[in-house]
Write a protein that holds these residues in place. Structure first.
Motif, PDB file in Angstrom:
ATOM      1  N   ILE A  26     -35.274  13.150 -17.109  1.00  0.00           N
ATOM      2  CA  ILE A  26     -36.043  13.327 -18.368  1.00  0.00           C
ATOM      3  C   ILE A  26     -36.319  11.961 -18.815  1.00  0.00           C
ATOM      4  N   ILE A  27     -35.401  10.804 -18.696  1.00  0.00           N
ATOM      5  CA  ILE A  27     -35.795   9.566 -19.232  1.00  0.00           C
ATOM      6  C   ILE A  27     -36.895   8.883 -17.963  1.00  0.00           C
ATOM      7  N   SER A  28     -36.649   9.308 -16.833  1.00  0.00           N
ATOM      8  CA  SER A  28     -37.605   8.915 -15.695  1.00  0.00           C
ATOM      9  C   SER A  28     -39.165   9.395 -16.111  1.00  0.00           C
ATOM     10  N   ALA A  29     -39.203  10.719 -16.281  1.00  0.00           N
ATOM     11  CA  ALA A  29     -40.210  11.205 -16.612  1.00  0.00           C
ATOM     12  C   ALA A  29     -40.926  10.696 -17.989  1.00  0.00           C
ATOM     13  N   MET A  30     -40.345  10.027 -18.977  1.00  0.00           N
ATOM     14  CA  MET A  30     -40.781   9.379 -19.823  1.00  0.00           C
ATOM     15  C   MET A  30     -41.246   8.143 -19.211  1.00  0.00           C
ATOM     16  N   GLY A  31     -41.011   7.525 -18.139  1.00  0.00           N
ATOM     17  CA  GLY A  31     -41.587   6.285 -17.725  1.00  0.00           C
ATOM     18  C   GLY A  31     -40.620   4.951 -17.816  1.00  0.00           C
ATOM     19  N   ALA A  32     -39.282   5.405 -18.107  1.00  0.00           N
ATOM     20  CA  ALA A  32     -38.479   4.347 -18.200  1.00  0.00           C
ATOM     21  C   ALA A  32     -37.810   4.276 -16.946  1.00  0.00           C
ATOM     22  N   PRO A 263     -28.017  31.591 -17.549  1.00  0.00           N
ATOM     23  CA  PRO A 263     -27.514  31.281 -18.843  1.00  0.00           C
ATOM     24  C   PRO A 263     -26.781  29.914 -18.967  1.00  0.00           C
ATOM     25  N   TYR A 264     -26.664  29.093 -17.978  1.00  0.00           N
ATOM     26  CA  TYR A 264     -25.867  27.929 -18.148  1.00  0.00           C
ATOM     27  C   TYR A 264     -26.621  26.597 -18.522  1.00  0.00           C
ATOM     28  N   GLY A 265     -28.076  27.043 -18.567  1.00  0.00           N
ATOM     29  CA  GLY A 265     -28.917  25.691 -19.050  1.00  0.00           C
ATOM     30  C   GLY A 265     -30.246  26.297 -18.878  1.00  0.00           C
ATOM     31  N   VAL A 266     -30.883  25.361 -19.799  1.00  0.00           N
ATOM     32  CA  VAL A 266     -32.443  25.530 -20.004  1.00  0.00           C
ATOM     33  C   VAL A 266     -33.443  25.107 -18.678  1.00  0.00           C
ATOM     34  N   ARG A 267     -34.634  25.778 -18.952  1.00  0.00           N
ATOM     35  CA  ARG A 267     -35.712  25.433 -17.670  1.00  0.00           C
ATOM     36  C   ARG A 267     -36.671  24.250 -18.308  1.00  0.00           C
ATOM     37  N   PHE A 268     -35.710  22.869 -18.320  1.00  0.00           N
ATOM     38  CA  PHE A 268     -36.414  21.904 -19.016  1.00  0.00           C
ATOM     39  C   PHE A 268     -37.396  21.131 -18.048  1.00  0.00           C
ATOM     40  N   GLU A 269     -37.178  21.258 -16.590  1.00  0.00           N
ATOM     41  CA  GLU A 269     -38.195  21.073 -15.635  1.00  0.00           C
ATOM     42  C   GLU A 269     -39.629  21.441 -15.993  1.00  0.00           C
ATOM     43  N   GLU A 270     -39.598  22.829 -16.087  1.00  0.00           N
ATOM     44  CA  GLU A 270     -41.066  23.488 -16.115  1.00  0.00           C
ATOM     45  C   GLU A 270     -41.655  22.721 -17.583  1.00  0.00           C
ATOM     46  N   CYS A 271     -40.906  22.067 -18.555  1.00  0.00           N
ATOM     47  CA  CYS A 271     -41.420  21.593 -19.690  1.00  0.00           C
ATOM     48  C   CYS A 271     -41.739  20.086 -19.730  1.00  0.00           C
ATOM     49  N   ILE A 272     -41.657  19.311 -18.487  1.00  0.00           N
ATOM     50  CA  ILE A 272     -41.868  18.105 -18.318  1.00  0.00           C
ATOM     51  C   ILE A 272     -43.282  17.609 -18.614  1.00  0.00           C
ATOM     52  N   PRO A 273     -44.211  18.527 -18.415  1.00  0.00           N
ATOM     53  CA  PRO A 273     -45.753  18.255 -18.884  1.00  0.00           C
ATOM     54  C   PRO A 273     -45.700  18.108 -20.381  1.00  0.00           C
ATOM     55  N   THR A 274     -45.046  18.895 -20.973  1.00  0.00           N
ATOM     56  CA  THR A 274     -44.892  19.138 -22.410  1.00  0.00           C
ATOM     57  C   THR A 274     -44.482  17.856 -23.048  1.00  0.00           C
ATOM     58  N   LEU A 275     -43.420  17.307 -22.425  1.00  0.00           N
ATOM     59  CA  LEU A 275     -42.927  15.922 -22.658  1.00  0.00           C
ATOM     60  C   LEU A 275     -43.762  14.992 -22.799  1.00  0.00           C
ATOM     61  N   VAL A 276     -44.337  14.635 -21.704  1.00  0.00           N
ATOM     62  CA  VAL A 276     -45.460  13.858 -21.372  1.00  0.00           C
ATOM     63  C   VAL A 276     -46.454  13.699 -22.363  1.00  0.00           C
ATOM     64  N   GLU A 277     -47.137  15.149 -22.881  1.00  0.00           N
ATOM     65  CA  GLU A 277     -47.999  15.159 -23.877  1.00  0.00           C
ATOM     66  C   GLU A 277     -47.232  14.819 -25.138  1.00  0.00           C
ATOM     67  N   LEU A 278     -46.328  15.032 -25.227  1.00  0.00           N
ATOM     68  CA  LEU A 278     -45.467  14.849 -26.943  1.00  0.00           C
ATOM     69  C   LEU A 278     -45.490  13.229 -26.844  1.00  0.00           C
ATOM     70  N   LEU A 279     -45.329  12.388 -25.708  1.00  0.00           N
ATOM     71  CA  LEU A 279     -45.199  10.710 -25.702  1.00  0.00           C
ATOM     72  C   LEU A 279     -46.780  10.242 -25.970  1.00  0.00           C
ATOM     73  N   LYS A 280     -47.647  11.098 -25.724  1.00  0.00           N
ATOM     74  CA  LYS A 280     -49.215  10.550 -25.997  1.00  0.00           C
ATOM     75  C   LYS A 280     -49.300  10.393 -27.251  1.00  0.00           C
ATOM     76  N   ALA A 281     -48.870  11.443 -28.079  1.00  0.00           N
ATOM     77  CA  ALA A 281     -49.383  11.561 -29.404  1.00  0.00           C
ATOM     78  C   ALA A 281     -48.926  10.516 -30.335  1.00  0.00           C
TER      79      ALA A 281
END
Ligand code: PXL
Length: 281
Positions: A26-32, A263-281
């Protein structure tokens, strides 16, 4: 050219999508640039699995730190999550002293949920974690963790806003600048869930709420904390960071609703594009 650099200190749960296996991507995908100090290696996380293996890496922590000191490394943020022992809490204090210069010291005091401590945690650990939180800039406990650190009775939500605000002020009295309570549902709007934060330097509160989804997944606290820490390290303000982290966490939960195979964790990988979009706002 400058690149933000974050250090994440927590365990590797090899299977189960939490701690470093979410913080690193996640932090890598944010560019750090994301550096890690693994505190232990477990075969799985401890929530819902039995028979997991545990290799303690406590003795490696000061060795990694002293090598890094010789390289003169510095960080924009130091963030910690699940820690396994009182000794490791002491070592994080040392890391804060050694590398805390310009870094935002960010603690998710991972210890429990729903009024109960996770396996292996004790009230003595919570008291020591409270002291560590006093040396941080930003802490992000849930109500269970806040209650144990302050030595107050746990109350299940929904909550009165003023009660949360009072707890946040008490948390900053431990010594940190900002306390943000995660997983808050208020009586005034029970269909919303979010985060309320208090900044003791400006004596001001801010909050961000989204949908209160009727499900609970393991590891969402780690996703929230990694995203918020990443956003702060990248220079976003407190309120903007709460929003990015809540919106990304909610997107991950929505992506995972109805998926009975994980059930042990969320599909956060598939939402990485959403995270990148949220950072553009
Ligand atoms: O998601 C927090 C967490 C991290 N690491 C380990 C855990 C947990 C929560 O149970 O067991 C090993």
């Amino acid at each position: 050219m400058y690149q933000t650099r974050v250090l994440s200190v927590q365990d590797i749960s090899c299977f189960g999508k939490c701690s470093l296996t979410v913080a690193l991507p996640i932090i890598s995908a944010m560019g750090a640039e994301t550096c890690i100090i693994p505190t232990a290696i477990l075969s799985t996380h401890t929530g819902g699995f039995t028979g997991y293996t545990w290799r303690d890496l406590t003795e490696d922590i000061p060795k990694i730190a002293s090598h890094w000191k010789s390289l003169d490394l510095s960080f924009d943020a130091l963030c910690t999550g699940y820690l396994g022992s009182l000794e490791q809490i002491g070592m994080v204090k040392d890391l804060f002293d050694a590398f805390g210069g310009k870094a935002i010291k960010f603690i998710d005091p991972v210890m429990g949920d729903n009024g109960k401590l996770y396996p292996g945690f004790t009230p003595a650990f919570a008291a020591e974690m409270a002291k560590l939180c006093g040396t941080a800039d930003v802490i992000v406990p849930n109500m269970t963790e806040a209650s144990y650190m302050l030595g107050i009775d746990y109350q299940a939500g929904p909550y009165e806003e003023d009660d949360i605000k009072e707890i946040l002020v008490k948390l900053t009295a431990l010594g940190c600048h900002v306390a943000a309570m995660t997983g808050v549902v208020l009586t005034s709007a029970p269909q919303r869930q979010g985060v309320i934060a208090y900044d003791s330097r400006t004596d001001s509160f801010c909050s961000y709420f989204s949908e209160n989804l009727p499900v609970k997944f393991h590891g969402t606290g780690d996703i929230y904390a990694s995203t918020m820490c990443g956003a702060l390290a990248l220079g976003r303000g407190l309120e903007a960071s709460l929003k990015i982290a809540v919106d990304y966490t909610v997107a991950c939960i929505k992506q995972s609703m109805g998926d009975d195979e994980h059930p042990y964790g969320v599909r956060f990988e598939e939402c990485i594009p959403t995270l990148v979009e949220l950072l553009k706002a």
